[in-house]
Enzyme design. Structure first.
Site, PDB file in Angstrom:
ATOM      1  N   GLY A  25       0.839  -1.200   0.000  1.00 49.79           N
ATOM      2  CA  GLY A  25       0.000   0.000   0.000  1.00 49.79           C
ATOM      3  C   GLY A  25       0.868   1.240   0.000  1.00 49.79           C
ATOM      4  O   GLY A  25       1.535   1.547   0.990  1.00 49.79           O
ATOM      5  N   TYR A  30      -1.312   7.444   1.421  1.00 54.65           N
ATOM      6  CA  TYR A  30      -0.992   8.548   2.325  1.00 54.65           C
ATOM      7  C   TYR A  30      -0.293   8.068   3.589  1.00 54.65           C
ATOM      8  O   TYR A  30       0.444   8.821   4.219  1.00 54.65           O
ATOM      9  CB  TYR A  30      -2.281   9.301   2.698  1.00 54.65           C
ATOM     10  CG  TYR A  30      -2.754  10.215   1.603  1.00 54.65           C
ATOM     11  CD1 TYR A  30      -2.304  11.533   1.523  1.00 54.65           C
ATOM     12  CD2 TYR A  30      -3.639   9.760   0.631  1.00 54.65           C
ATOM     13  CE1 TYR A  30      -2.722  12.376   0.514  1.00 54.65           C
ATOM     14  CE2 TYR A  30      -4.066  10.603  -0.391  1.00 54.65           C
ATOM     15  CZ  TYR A  30      -3.602  11.913  -0.440  1.00 54.65           C
ATOM     16  OH  TYR A  30      -4.020  12.739  -1.450  1.00 54.65           O
ATOM     17  N   VAL A  89      -2.938  -0.776   3.462  1.00 53.40           N
ATOM     18  CA  VAL A  89      -3.929  -0.586   2.393  1.00 53.40           C
ATOM     19  C   VAL A  89      -5.133   0.169   2.943  1.00 53.40           C
ATOM     20  O   VAL A  89      -5.262   0.335   4.158  1.00 53.40           O
ATOM     21  CB  VAL A  89      -4.369  -1.937   1.781  1.00 53.40           C
ATOM     22  CG1 VAL A  89      -3.194  -2.619   1.113  1.00 53.40           C
ATOM     23  CG2 VAL A  89      -4.980  -2.840   2.827  1.00 53.40           C
ATOM     24  N   CYS A 148      -9.954   9.833   8.010  1.00 54.45           N
ATOM     25  CA  CYS A 148     -10.004   9.054   9.258  1.00 54.45           C
ATOM     26  C   CYS A 148     -11.170   9.357  10.195  1.00 54.45           C
ATOM     27  O   CYS A 148     -11.839   8.431  10.662  1.00 54.45           O
ATOM     28  CB  CYS A 148      -8.715   9.262  10.025  1.00 54.45           C
ATOM     29  SG  CYS A 148      -7.339   8.407   9.272  1.00 54.45           S
ATOM     30  N   PHE A 149     -11.404  10.633  10.494  1.00 62.22           N
ATOM     31  CA  PHE A 149     -12.341  10.940  11.580  1.00 62.22           C
ATOM     32  C   PHE A 149     -13.716  10.311  11.375  1.00 62.22           C
ATOM     33  O   PHE A 149     -14.228   9.599  12.226  1.00 62.22           O
ATOM     34  CB  PHE A 149     -12.477  12.460  11.751  1.00 62.22           C
ATOM     35  CG  PHE A 149     -11.328  13.101  12.476  1.00 62.22           C
ATOM     36  CD1 PHE A 149     -10.231  12.353  12.884  1.00 62.22           C
ATOM     37  CD2 PHE A 149     -11.341  14.456  12.761  1.00 62.22           C
ATOM     38  CE1 PHE A 149      -9.160  12.944  13.547  1.00 62.22           C
ATOM     39  CE2 PHE A 149     -10.282  15.058  13.426  1.00 62.22           C
ATOM     40  CZ  PHE A 149      -9.200  14.305  13.816  1.00 62.22           C
ATOM     41  N   GLY A 204     -16.396  22.266   9.576  1.00 64.95           N
ATOM     42  CA  GLY A 204     -16.547  20.835   9.869  1.00 64.95           C
ATOM     43  C   GLY A 204     -15.259  20.099   9.584  1.00 64.95           C
ATOM     44  O   GLY A 204     -14.442  20.554   8.791  1.00 64.95           O
TER      45      GLY A 204
END
Ligand code: UDX
Ligand code: ADP
Length: 480
Positions: A10, A13, A88, A275-276, A270
């Protein structure tokens, strides 16, 4: 075993920056990053890396071809490695049980199957992707059911805490490195091996070891706590707008309490990012599956508040523009989910722009790093629009911010890029329709000077006195 070769499956990022730093800091270790995507690998091997991260170019340039390699040769990567990172993507499921909430582990599972099929000597397998609690257990299960005879695996959890835009800095000076492993002698030895990799540049007191499940849950918990702080200050921002308080002052007062601390108290349109939202939904799903509905509802509220904040901001734009944006031209400054990244995953800009497009606005969009194709893909995606041709006709993407502003009724700032602070807003104002509005969704511009120039200025968490004559309707049609 002393780790001499690392493979990372992977090259995204997480995998790309993490392995670049490992290669940079561990010249005695050969790091091979593999990916199924030909385009991604080509980009990693070119001068234009597939992701924008400050300082990453220099690190890659120094290590690539020396002890850092990018390729599609997954089999060689796996076979040669002593330690394999699984980095990944683990997107939210879009169908089936857990749709919209559970993490989709199909890519992780496929890596585990591949490793078992290929590996001909013992390996440490490390889950780096954020995964639901007890995912390591599934990896262990797949590996042991499919491995070649005589080959042994140890599975560790080593979640990544880097934030985009500051990845290099975070990797070089992390608050902590978390390593979870099996509580057996073999497990402890494998943990020690990974500790020895990080010890090349991180002091031992920052490397925390624990059991696998605690490590997996700690990652979800950290992201949930951070997101909860943003939603908490955003909830306060609505109160500030209604009462005349200023959310920056409130955040400063609250953050001065050493028990609370000052970080992650910046009110905004916002939170976004890969992730969040995903981790919160994952947490909610896990709590529901464990029959803990009150816990699930608690964390669900954090993401509900985030959706509400985006919608509230969009309603405000509509209200201020005399309750209609149909055929009006709006300039969008910033499309990335935060500054210093070209990433748009879950960016609030996608949702604000979609609402405005639904209302018939023409959008002139400028972002210093997001590529135009990405913006078009995001705004024509089936989840946000069922009429992609109409959307394409309503948007234009600009490479010059001054051009993007010409003839528009309003500027809407959705990402806090530093360069937005440097513009000649006087010149921009002169080229806009009047009254010219600016909506600062990040509350970071110099509002006093914008007001002096003549802009009708609106922001999050603070209300400026408006010109008389505005009427306010409740825009109930716009749903969260
Ligand atoms: C996050 C976590 O910080 C990181 O530890 C984890 O590994 C991955 O998820 P990231 O999503 O890259 O990192 O960026 P982050 O800086 O956390 O920002 C997330 C979102 O919250 C952004 O949209 C940002 O603009 C927003 N935010 C952040 C606010 O609105 N206010 C704040 O005070 C902080
Ligand atoms: P993250 O933000 O978690 O790093 P990305 O989407 O940026 O997520 O990167 C994940 C990478 O993993 C992508 O480049 C994708 O092509 C790659 N990938 C997914 N499945 C596999 C697989 N089975 N083998 C190799 N690479 C994979």
């Amino acid at each position: 075993m002393v780790i001499k070769k690392i493979c990372c499956i992977g090259a995204g990022y997480v995998g790309g920056p993490t392995c670049s730093i490992i290669a940079w800091k561990c010249p005695d270790i050969s790091v091979h990053v593999v990916d199924i995507s030909e385009t991604r690998i080509k980009q990693w091997n070119s001068p234009n890396l597939p992701i924008y991260e400050p300082q990453l170019d220099e690190v890659v340039k120094e290590c690539r071809g020396r002890n850092l390699f990018f390729s599609q040769d997954i089999e060689t990567g796996i076979n040669e490695a002593d330690l394999i990172f699984i980095s990944v993507n683990t997107p939210t499921k879009t169908f089936g049980i857990g749709k919209g909430r559970a993490a989709d582990l199909k890519y992780v599972e496929s890596c585990a199957r591949k490793i078992a099929q290929i590996a001909s000597h013992d390996k440490i397998v490390v889950e780096k992707s954020t995964v639901p609690v007890r995912a390591a257990e599934s990896i262990i299960h797949i590996l042991s059911a499919n491995k070649k005879p005589g080959v042994n695996f140890q599975v560790l959890s080593n979640p990544e805490f880097l934030a985009e835009g500051t990845a290099v800095e975070n990797l070089l000076n992390p608050d902590r490195v978390l390593i979870g492993g099996e509580q057996t002698e073999e497990g402890r030895l494998a943990v020690e091996e990974l500790v020895s990799v990080y010890s090349h540049w991180i002091t031992k007191d920052k490397i925390i070891t624990m059991n696998t499940w605690s490590s997996e849950l700690s990652k979800l918990a950290s992201n949930a706590f951070l997101a909860q702080r943003v939603s908490s200050i955003n909830a306060m921002s609505a109160l500030c707008e209604a009462t005349g308080a200023d959310v920056s002052e409130v955040a400063m007062a609250v953050g001065q309490d050493s028990r609370i601390g000052s970080k992650f108290l910046q009110a905004s349109v916002g939170f976004g990012g890969s992730c969040f939202q995903k981790d919160l939904l994952n947490l909610v799903y896990i709590a529901e599956c464990l029959n803990l509905p009150e816990v699930a509802n608690y964390w669900q509220q954090v993401t509900d508040m985030n959706v509400h904040q985006r919608t509230r901001f969009t309603k405000r734009i509509l209200e201020c523009l005399f309750n209609t944006v149909t055929d009006k031209v709006l300039t969008i400054f910033g499309f990335a989910f935060k500054k210093n990244t070209g990433d748009t995953r879950e960016s609030p800009a996608i949702y604000v722009c979609s609402h405005l497009l639904e209302e018939g606005a023409h959008l002139q969009i400028y972002d210093p790093k997001v590529v135009p194709d990405q913006i078009i893909r995001d705004l024509t995606n089936v989840n946000v629009s069922n009429d992609p041709d109409r959307i394409r006709n309503l948007i234009s993407i600009h490479s010059d911010p001054y051009e993007a502003v010409k003839g528009s009724h309003a500027i809407v700032v959705l990402t806090e890029w530093d360069e937005f602070l440097m513009y000649e807003y006087k010149d921009m104002y002169a080229s806009m329709k009047k009254p010219a509005f600016i909506f600062d969704g990040r509350k970071f511009l110099d509002h006093d000077s914008l007001i002096k120039i003549g802009f009708q200025t609106e922001t999050i968490g603070k209300r400026y006195a408006r010109n008389a004559g505005f009427s306010f309707f409740s825009l109930d049609t716009l749903k969260d």
